[in-house]
Design a protein around this motif. Structure first.
Motif, short mmCIF file in Angstrom:
data_model
loop_
_atom_site.label_atom_id
_atom_site.label_comp_id
_atom_site.label_asym_id
_atom_site.label_seq_id
_atom_site.Cartn_x
_atom_site.Cartn_y
_atom_site.Cartn_z
N PHE A 216 30.43 154.34 -23.61
CA PHE A 216 31.50 153.52 -24.17
C PHE A 216 31.15 152.04 -24.05
O PHE A 216 31.34 151.25 -24.99
N LEU A 220 30.62 149.38 -27.05
CA LEU A 220 31.35 148.11 -27.16
C LEU A 220 30.40 146.93 -27.25
O LEU A 220 30.60 146.02 -28.05
N ILE A 226 29.69 142.04 -27.20
CA ILE A 226 30.05 141.65 -25.84
C ILE A 226 28.81 141.88 -24.97
O ILE A 226 28.21 142.95 -25.05
N PHE A 231 30.15 144.52 -18.38
CA PHE A 231 30.64 145.84 -18.00
C PHE A 231 30.06 146.32 -16.68
O PHE A 231 30.53 147.30 -16.12
N ASP A 235 36.49 145.17 -12.31
CA ASP A 235 37.44 144.07 -12.44
C ASP A 235 37.75 143.40 -11.10
O ASP A 235 37.91 142.19 -11.02
N HIS A 238 34.88 141.15 -10.29
CA HIS A 238 34.94 140.02 -11.22
C HIS A 238 35.95 138.98 -10.73
O HIS A 238 35.71 137.78 -10.79
N ARG A 239 37.11 139.48 -10.25
CA ARG A 239 38.15 138.56 -9.74
C ARG A 239 37.65 137.78 -8.54
O ARG A 239 37.87 136.59 -8.42
N THR A 242 35.39 135.14 -9.71
CA THR A 242 36.15 134.04 -10.33
C THR A 242 36.75 133.14 -9.26
O THR A 242 36.66 131.92 -9.34
N LEU B 54 42.59 133.36 -17.98
CA LEU B 54 42.27 132.00 -18.44
C LEU B 54 42.52 131.83 -19.94
O LEU B 54 42.30 130.75 -20.47
N ALA B 60 36.84 138.16 -24.50
CA ALA B 60 36.15 139.46 -24.52
C ALA B 60 37.15 140.60 -24.66
O ALA B 60 36.83 141.63 -25.24
N LYS B 63 37.96 141.09 -28.28
CA LYS B 63 36.80 141.67 -28.96
C LYS B 63 36.70 143.16 -28.63
O LYS B 63 36.35 143.96 -29.48
N SER B 64 36.97 143.50 -27.37
CA SER B 64 36.74 144.88 -26.94
C SER B 64 37.83 145.83 -27.43
O SER B 64 37.62 147.03 -27.47
N MET B 90 40.87 151.41 -21.43
CA MET B 90 40.31 150.59 -20.36
C MET B 90 39.15 149.69 -20.80
O MET B 90 38.46 149.13 -19.95
N ALA B 91 38.95 149.54 -22.10
CA ALA B 91 37.85 148.70 -22.57
C ALA B 91 38.05 147.26 -22.13
O ALA B 91 37.11 146.60 -21.68
N VAL B 93 39.81 146.11 -19.57
CA VAL B 93 39.67 146.00 -18.12
C VAL B 93 38.19 145.87 -17.75
O VAL B 93 37.82 145.06 -16.90
N ALA B 94 37.37 146.66 -18.42
CA ALA B 94 35.94 146.62 -18.12
C ALA B 94 35.27 145.39 -18.71
O ALA B 94 34.32 144.86 -18.15
N ALA B 95 35.78 144.91 -19.86
CA ALA B 95 35.09 143.84 -20.57
C ALA B 95 35.38 142.46 -20.00
O ALA B 95 34.52 141.58 -20.06
N CYS B 96 36.58 142.22 -19.45
CA CYS B 96 36.94 140.87 -19.03
C CYS B 96 35.98 140.37 -17.95
O CYS B 96 35.89 140.94 -16.88
N PRO B 97 35.25 139.30 -18.21
CA PRO B 97 34.29 138.80 -17.22
C PRO B 97 34.95 138.12 -16.03
O PRO B 97 34.28 137.78 -15.06
N PHE B 98 36.26 137.89 -16.11
CA PHE B 98 36.98 137.27 -14.99
C PHE B 98 37.85 138.28 -14.25
O PHE B 98 38.52 137.93 -13.30
N GLY B 99 37.86 139.51 -14.72
CA GLY B 99 38.63 140.56 -14.05
C GLY B 99 40.13 140.37 -14.14
O GLY B 99 40.86 140.69 -13.21
N ALA B 101 42.18 141.44 -16.78
CA ALA B 101 42.94 142.51 -17.42
C ALA B 101 42.96 143.65 -16.41
O ALA B 101 41.93 144.00 -15.87
N LEU B 102 44.15 144.14 -16.11
CA LEU B 102 44.27 145.09 -15.01
C LEU B 102 44.92 146.38 -15.46
O LEU B 102 45.57 146.44 -16.49
#
Lengths: 258, 145
Positions: A216, A220, A226, A231, A235, A238-239, A242, B54, B60, B63-64, B90-91, B93-99, B101-102
């Motif tokens: 998946f 994407l 992207i 990926f 998350d 990632h947080r 950040t 942000l 992203a 886009k996802s 969950m695309a 959640v996985a795509a956000c580079p800042f984490g 989307a939860l």
């Protein structure tokens, strides 16, 4: 904007918008199993049936599936009239005969006072109501991995030739949005299995947590432009990253200002 | 897009009032939801950093999203999720580079900051003004280094 009357209340609605969206917006509980906002309506489950009439119809009314009926000016809609409830009870009765073991259908039928079917119960029946939410969502997302196959009594949802579908990426959208939770899948550790196809979950490079499958993520990053690195970290990590970089910038600012 | 959501970690005390306010403001059927803002200590002992979406320009998450459940609100500039359309793949959640989307496991919803439709509750409740929703003003002094 046009005015329509729903259960005696005058409401405004966009002309051409489907009746069910207006009804749901008013938080009126009209059951529907085959409805999902992400896809075009199909009118398969027949449960969202409502009674409509107009003042110049001389007392005549008709029954329509609200998910497929566009709003017209001066429409008078009854969502829970006696006749509508009777129609819904008949449909629930039929559903209970075909899918006696589905907890979701049992619960819905119970709300309408149907505790036991009056028809002969289909013993070897499964829980698939053939609403097509899974196939429509799969098509809307651009995978086209599964479809309704066969006709009449033998109609089912299946991947091509009943083999592991090559186009499936294991996003689980079909299974998670199935109104009767019929589609089987297993999610164990780093392995996900759906439609008899095995997928490797993409583990976070820092903590090992998994969110989506590798296929998946590849889909994407390939089709949606992207970067694949996005990926590779979960998350939560990632947080943390950040907060670390924002904290570093804030610390510099603090130093520079003092 | 008159106002901007400004996070100033220097003023944050880590009291987590924003988290509480967010959970209350986004409750589902009277039950508190998962917070969309996360005060984390960022690995620096004396600094707390409230991490929230942000609202990226080239997001992203948008886009996802394969079913277009995420769209930008032109009035606030926030990326908003339509829960009715969301298929929970969950695309994002996985795509956000800042984490940011939860996935709210309790209510089984995908959540992200929508700036409360133009009136962020977290900023209202922040006692130290670490979170502010105010008109954008460029920095007065250039910071060296």
């Amino acid at each position: 904007m046009v005015n329509i009357t729903i259960n005696g209340k005058i409401v405004q609605a966009e002309e051409g918008e489907m009746l069910l969206s207006v009804i749901r917006r008013l938080k009126i509980d009209v059951p529907a199993l085959c409805h999902h906002e992400a896809v075009e309506p199909l009118g398969a489950c027949r449960l969202c049936m409502v009674e409509i009439t107009k003042e110049d119809w001389n007392g005549w009314s008709k029954f329509v599936t609200s998910c497929l009926y566009p709003v017209e000016p001066d429409l008078i809609v009854l969502t829970h009239s006696d006749q509508v409830n009777e129609i819904r009870r008949t449909i629930m009765d039929l559903y209970l005969a075909r899918h006696p073991n589905s907890p979701e259908i049992q619960k819905l039928a119970e709300e309408y006072g149907v505790l036991k079917t009056s028809y002969e119960v289909q013993v070897d029946g499964d829980n698939c109501i053939l609403c097509g939410i899974c196939t429509r969502i799969c098509d809307a997302m651009g995978f086209h991995a599964i479809s309704l196959v066969g006709r009449g009594h033998g109609k089912t949802v299946a991947p091509p030739l009943d083999e592991p579908p090559p186009d499936c990426t294991g996003c689980l959208s079909c299974a998670l949005n199935c109104p009767t939770n019929f589609i089987e899948f297993s999610d164990q550790g780093n392995k996900r299995t759906i439609w008899k196809k095995d997928f490797e979950m993409l583990a976070c490079v820092k903590c090992g947590a998994t969110t989506i499958t590798r296929e998946f993520a590849e889909f994407l990053s390939r089709n949606r432009d992207i970067p694949f690195e996005y990926f590779e970290t979960c998350d939560a990590c990632h947080r943390k990253e950040t907060s670390l970089s924002m904290g570093r910038i804030a610390a510099w600012t603090k130093e520079a200002q003092s | 897009m008159k106002n901007r959501f400004v996070i100033n970690p220097v003023l944050c005390t880590g009291c987590r009032t924003c988290e509480l306010a967010c959970s209350f403001a986004h409750s589902v059927d009277g039950k508190m939801g998962r917070s969309r803002i996360y005060p984390l200590d960022g690995g620096m002992t004396d600094l707390w950093v409230p991490v929230a979406c942000l609202q990226c320009e080239e997001a992203a998450c948008i886009k996802s999203c394969l079913v277009n459940a995420l769209r930008r609100n032109p009035e606030t500039g926030a990326v908003e999720l339509n829960e009715e359309i969301c298929v929970k793949c969950m695309a994002c959640v996985a795509a956000c580079p800042f984490g940011c989307a939860l996935h709210d496991q309790q209510h089984d919803l995908i959540i992200k900051c929508d700036l409360c439709g133009g009136d962020p509750v977290c900023a209202k409740f922040c006692p130290t003004k670490a979170l502010e929703y105010k008109p954008f003003e460029p920095a007065k002094k250039k910071i060296a280094g």
